[in-house]
Scaffold this motif. Structure first.
Motif, PDB file in Angstrom:
ATOM      1  N   GLN A   1     -11.085 -12.717  -5.284  1.00 27.25           N
ATOM      2  CA  GLN A   1     -10.250 -11.528  -5.082  1.00 27.25           C
ATOM      3  C   GLN A   1      -9.286 -11.318  -6.251  1.00 27.25           C
ATOM      4  O   GLN A   1      -9.093 -10.182  -6.711  1.00 27.25           O
ATOM      5  CB  GLN A   1      -9.491 -11.662  -3.759  1.00 27.25           C
ATOM      6  CG  GLN A   1     -10.399 -11.557  -2.544  1.00 27.25           C
ATOM      7  CD  GLN A   1      -9.697 -11.958  -1.248  1.00 27.25           C
ATOM      8  OE1 GLN A   1      -8.641 -12.576  -1.269  1.00 27.25           O
ATOM      9  NE2 GLN A   1     -10.293 -11.616  -0.117  1.00 27.25           N
TER      10      GLN A   1
ATOM     11  N   ASN B   1     -11.344 -10.191  -9.321  1.00 26.42           N
ATOM     12  CA  ASN B   1     -11.757  -8.795  -9.154  1.00 26.42           C
ATOM     13  C   ASN B   1     -10.604  -7.827  -9.374  1.00 26.42           C
ATOM     14  O   ASN B   1     -10.778  -6.741  -9.929  1.00 26.42           O
ATOM     15  CB  ASN B   1     -12.353  -8.590  -7.760  1.00 26.42           C
ATOM     16  CG  ASN B   1     -13.743  -9.188  -7.632  1.00 26.42           C
ATOM     17  OD1 ASN B   1     -14.307  -9.683  -8.609  1.00 26.42           O
ATOM     18  ND2 ASN B   1     -14.289  -9.153  -6.429  1.00 26.42           N
ATOM     19  N   GLU B   2      -9.417  -8.226  -8.936  1.00 21.63           N
ATOM     20  CA  GLU B   2      -8.252  -7.360  -9.102  1.00 21.63           C
ATOM     21  C   GLU B   2      -7.916  -7.167 -10.584  1.00 21.63           C
ATOM     22  O   GLU B   2      -7.617  -6.060 -11.022  1.00 21.63           O
ATOM     23  CB  GLU B   2      -7.056  -7.970  -8.359  1.00 21.63           C
ATOM     24  CG  GLU B   2      -5.753  -7.197  -8.518  1.00 21.63           C
ATOM     25  CD  GLU B   2      -5.812  -5.779  -7.982  1.00 21.63           C
ATOM     26  OE1 GLU B   2      -5.040  -4.933  -8.487  1.00 21.63           O
ATOM     27  OE2 GLU B   2      -6.626  -5.509  -7.083  1.00 21.63           O
TER      28      GLU B   2
ATOM     29  N   LYS C   1     -10.564  -4.802 -12.051  1.00 21.54           N
ATOM     30  CA  LYS C   1     -10.902  -3.719 -11.118  1.00 21.54           C
ATOM     31  C   LYS C   1     -11.533  -2.515 -11.791  1.00 21.54           C
ATOM     32  O   LYS C   1     -12.266  -1.747 -11.149  1.00 21.54           O
ATOM     33  CB  LYS C   1      -9.670  -3.301 -10.323  1.00 21.54           C
ATOM     34  CG  LYS C   1      -8.496  -2.846 -11.158  1.00 21.54           C
ATOM     35  CD  LYS C   1      -7.289  -2.595 -10.257  1.00 21.54           C
ATOM     36  CE  LYS C   1      -6.057  -2.215 -11.067  1.00 21.54           C
ATOM     37  NZ  LYS C   1      -4.870  -2.054 -10.197  1.00 21.54           N
TER      38      LYS C   1
ATOM     39  N   ASP D   1     -16.624  -4.272  -4.350  1.00 20.14           N
ATOM     40  CA  ASP D   1     -15.432  -4.984  -3.920  1.00 20.14           C
ATOM     41  C   ASP D   1     -15.802  -6.311  -3.260  1.00 20.14           C
ATOM     42  O   ASP D   1     -16.973  -6.580  -2.951  1.00 20.14           O
ATOM     43  CB  ASP D   1     -14.639  -4.128  -2.931  1.00 20.14           C
ATOM     44  CG  ASP D   1     -14.042  -2.895  -3.598  1.00 20.14           C
ATOM     45  OD1 ASP D   1     -13.781  -2.958  -4.822  1.00 20.14           O
ATOM     46  OD2 ASP D   1     -13.846  -1.886  -2.896  1.00 20.14           O
TER      47      ASP D   1
END
Length: 354
Positions: free
Chosen positions: A267, A270-271, A274, A280
């Motif tokens: 997470q 990925n952020e 982005k 996602d």
């Protein structure tokens, strides 16, 4: 001070170098470490236990050796095929490079067996040592990954082959072109020695240094360091990288402790990326592969497999259609499956996972 005989040494503690004198007290016979602040330690307190264990604990040995920084290099060699009119090139990331002699200049490196690079070196009897810079972690990751025989490792890597047939990468910190002197089988590695025939270095570049926090492989440690520091190039964040991440965390921490680390790590990565991420975070997909990896690890008969060995024994994990053997596209695309784990709707997970 007439009772003391001075010697100069460097005392390293907690990665800090302190220049000290070792003074021998002729009255007591004890060696003392002396710094600007005065005596602070007798050498007897720094000595290892008098009695060594019969067998060295491999985990302790690897952890101890992991505290020794070393440069990260790429070893390359090539062979020209007159029939096809093409070059067969191989390269490998190595963290065991060192200088053996300065006059004559001789260097060494070791590679784990089995190795295609080793087999090629036996024929070419020459190699080039390329010292990486701090900005070239992506090269270390690339050449530490398993590569099939028919895949050109250098397809997307800037390089050239010189007039002597040496494969040279571009923009290195330093370069050593060597003629192989000898190769010795030592434990599970081959130790290669080479006579340096040409040396070059860049004055304005800092080398990439490596020291293991654990006893992972060089490739895994470099990968995880870049991942955790959020500096991993996004082009290396593929399906295999997801598997590598989960496998390393599970092996080190166990499934229960590793699962939240894998989830939060994905997470966060990925952020940061982005603007590049196409899909996602997906809870069901993540847990599904964690479960399959755990199952494969439990069924493995070899406890100390590397990730590459693990992957070679479990190639089905690389099949992107594996997921759809268990889940329908409709189920995977549902919002429920994205935010929490849902059981397969096509066929159940293996019994040992359920």
């Amino acid at each position: 001070m007439s009772n003391f005989f001075p010697k100069l040494k460097v005392f390293c503690r907690n990665m800090t170098v302190v220049r000290c004198k070792i003074l021998t007290n002729k009255m007591t016979g004890k060696n003392m470490l002396f710094s600007s602040s005065g005596f602070f330690k007798t050498l007897s307190t720094l000595q290892p236990p008098e009695k060594a264990d019969a067998a060295v604990n491999l985990k302790d040995y690897r952890a101890a050796m992991g505290s020794v920084p070393s440069p990260v290099v790429i070893v390359t060699t090539a062979e020209y095929n007159k029939v096809t009119g093409s070059w067969y090139k191989r390269g490998a990331t190595c963290g065991s490079f060192t200088s053996i002699s300065s006059n004559p200049p001789i260097v060494s490196f070791s590679i784990q067996m089995p190795s295609r690079l080793h087999n090629l070196l036996l024929r070419t009897k020459k190699f080039a040592i390329q010292v990486l810079s701090e900005q070239q972690v992506h090269y270390s990751l690339h050449f530490s990954k398993h590569c099939e025989e028919d895949i050109d490792q250098f397809a997307n890597i800037p390089h050239h082959i010189d007039s002597h047939g040496n494969v040279l990468l571009t923009d290195m910190v330093a370069l050593l072109v060597c003629k192989a002197q000898a190769a010795h089988l030592v434990g599970d590695h081959y130790l290669w020695l080479g006579n340096v025939e040409m040396a070059w270095h860049c004055k304005n570049a800092e080398p990439l240094l490596y020291w293991r926090r654990t006893y992972r492989s060089l490739g895994d440690e470099l990968f995880l360091k870049a991942f955790e520091e959020l500096t991993l190039p996004y082009e290396y964040w593929d399906h295999e990288a997801h598997l590598r991440l989960a496998w390393n965390y599970i092996k080190e921490y166990g499934k229960e402790a590793a699962t939240p680390l894998v989830k939060s790590g994905i997470q966060k990565f990925n952020e940061v990326n982005k603007d590049k991420v196409k899909r996602d975070y997906h809870e069901t997909v993540t847990i599904f592969y964690i479960e399959l990896i755990c199952l494969a690890m439990n069924e493995s008969k070899v406890a100390q497999l590397s990730f590459d060995d693990f992957l070679l024994s479990n190639k089905h994990l690389l099949d992107r259609n594996l997921l759809f053997e268990y889940y329908s596209p409709d189920m995977l695309s549902s919002q429920q499956a994205r935010i929490r784990f849902v059981s397969p709707d096509k066929k159940p997970l293996p019994s040992s996972m359920s």
